[in-house]
Design an enzyme around this catalytic site. Structure first.
Site, PDB file in Angstrom:
ATOM      1  N   CYS A   1     -70.059  48.767 -17.362  1.00  0.00           N
ATOM      2  CA  CYS A   1     -68.765  48.291 -16.854  1.00  0.00           C
ATOM      3  C   CYS A   1     -68.948  47.133 -15.882  1.00  0.00           C
ATOM      4  O   CYS A   1     -68.149  46.195 -15.861  1.00  0.00           O
ATOM      5  CB  CYS A   1     -68.022  49.429 -16.154  1.00  0.00           C
ATOM      6  SG  CYS A   1     -67.693  50.827 -17.225  1.00  0.00           S
TER       7      CYS A   1
ATOM      8  N   ARG B   1     -63.656  51.985 -23.838  1.00  0.00           N
ATOM      9  CA  ARG B   1     -63.574  50.535 -23.598  1.00  0.00           C
ATOM     10  C   ARG B   1     -62.506  49.944 -24.516  1.00  0.00           C
ATOM     11  O   ARG B   1     -62.801  49.467 -25.607  1.00  0.00           O
ATOM     12  CB  ARG B   1     -64.930  49.880 -23.861  1.00  0.00           C
ATOM     13  CG  ARG B   1     -66.011  50.430 -22.985  1.00  0.00           C
ATOM     14  CD  ARG B   1     -67.326  49.714 -23.134  1.00  0.00           C
ATOM     15  NE  ARG B   1     -68.365  50.513 -22.497  1.00  0.00           N
ATOM     16  CZ  ARG B   1     -68.567  50.566 -21.178  1.00  0.00           C
ATOM     17  NH1 ARG B   1     -67.809  49.838 -20.375  1.00  0.00           N
ATOM     18  NH2 ARG B   1     -69.503  51.330 -20.667  1.00  0.00           N
TER      19      ARG B   1
END
Lengths: 219, 75
Positions: free
Chosen positions: A55, A132
């Site tokens: 991330c 995601r």
């Protein structure tokens, strides 16, 4: 009785072409509503958790393409099931350790209201983290594209830029874009819908004709 | 709220917003003059209207006495 009474129930995936589900959310830039973005394109994206390695690389990637997105009248809005304090700490940490300023807001979706509106939690993958996800929302607040990646795999920022450019080109010019299209490449002319139009298409000068249903032109 | 800290102090973005609202302006005009993103201006204006610092008439916004008082507190 469940102790999860404040957690919103999953609703499911939005539909391509449908109006984007409206929301109001606490973000690192204050309380924002989806309607605040009306008139500009928006990439609403989720990440699994703050202070995690993949991330962090993605946030740096999003920050780097943000100036290009702004030129395309497109904003970024992140989201994870973390507190706004965690978001602030992480964003500050990225700036301190990696010298990258995160210029876009990040939703603190602890109650999962937005995540569930957009189907961002894939229970088969993780019950506590958003996948995601990328939702491309156009200037009229309709869902135009969706991308889902698993926890392990960071997204491709060039593809996100390419996708926005392709969608905007299709809207502006009334064309479609072929596989691996990039700006400057030829675009696809919508195929004829009648026999007469098909016969005319194959005789048309100044375009690249493979057959009546596959024709390209330069912009 | 955007533009205002959790202890009620006006932030720099809030000062910019209130300063350009000395005459009626749309959200778009305000964003352009304050050099702030339009989404942020819309959110800030909504909350400043709720706080009574700014009045909205149609599509236009203008600072009110309570907003001027907030600006004076910065000096």
């Amino acid at each position: 009785m469940s102790d999860n009474t404040n957690i919103a129930a999953p609703v499911g995936l939005p539909k391509l072409g449908a109006p984007a589900p409206q929301f109001e959310a606490i973000t690192t830039h204050g309380t924002l509503r989806l309607e605040d973005y009306s008139g500009s394109w928006l990439i609403l994206f989720s990440h699994p958790a703050d202070f995690t390695p993949v991330c962090t690389t993605e946030f740096i990637g999003f920050a780097k393409i943000y100036p290009e997105l702004k030129k395309l009248n497109c904003e970024l809005l992140g989201l994870s099931i973390d507190s706004v304090y965690a978001h602030i700490a992480w964003v500050r940490n990225i700036e301190e350790k990696l010298n990258v300023k995160i210029p876009f807001p990040v939703i603190a979706d602890l109650d999962r209201k937005v995540a569930n509106l957009y189907g961002m939690v894939s229970m088969a993958e993780s019950k506590t983290e958003t996948s995601r996800c990328v939702f491309v929302i156009d200037d009229k607040q309709n869902i135009r594209a969706m991308i889902y990646y698993p926890l392990t795999t960071g997204r491709n920022m060039d593809e996100i830029l390419r996708l926005i450019t392709a969608l905007q080109t299709s809207d502006a010019k009334g064309v479609a874009t072929p596989a691996n299209w990039k700006p400057g490449d030829m675009v696809i002319i919508p195929p004829p819908l009648t026999i007469e139009a098909a016969e005319e298409r194959v005789k048309t000068k100044g375009i690249e004709i493979t057959d009546w249903y596959l024709s390209k032109k330069s912009l | 709220m955007p533009c205002v800290s959790s202890d009620g102090r006006l932030m720099e973005s809030g000062r910019k917003l209130l300063t350009v609202l000395d005459q009626p302006r749309t959200a778009e005009e305000t964003a352009s003059l304050a050099l702030l993103p339009l989404f942020s201006v819309r959110a800030g204006l909504r909350q400043m209207v709720e706080a009574g610092w700014v009045a909205q008439v149609g599509l236009h916004f203008q600072i009110q006495e309570a907003g001027r008082q907030k600006l004076r507190e910065l000096v």
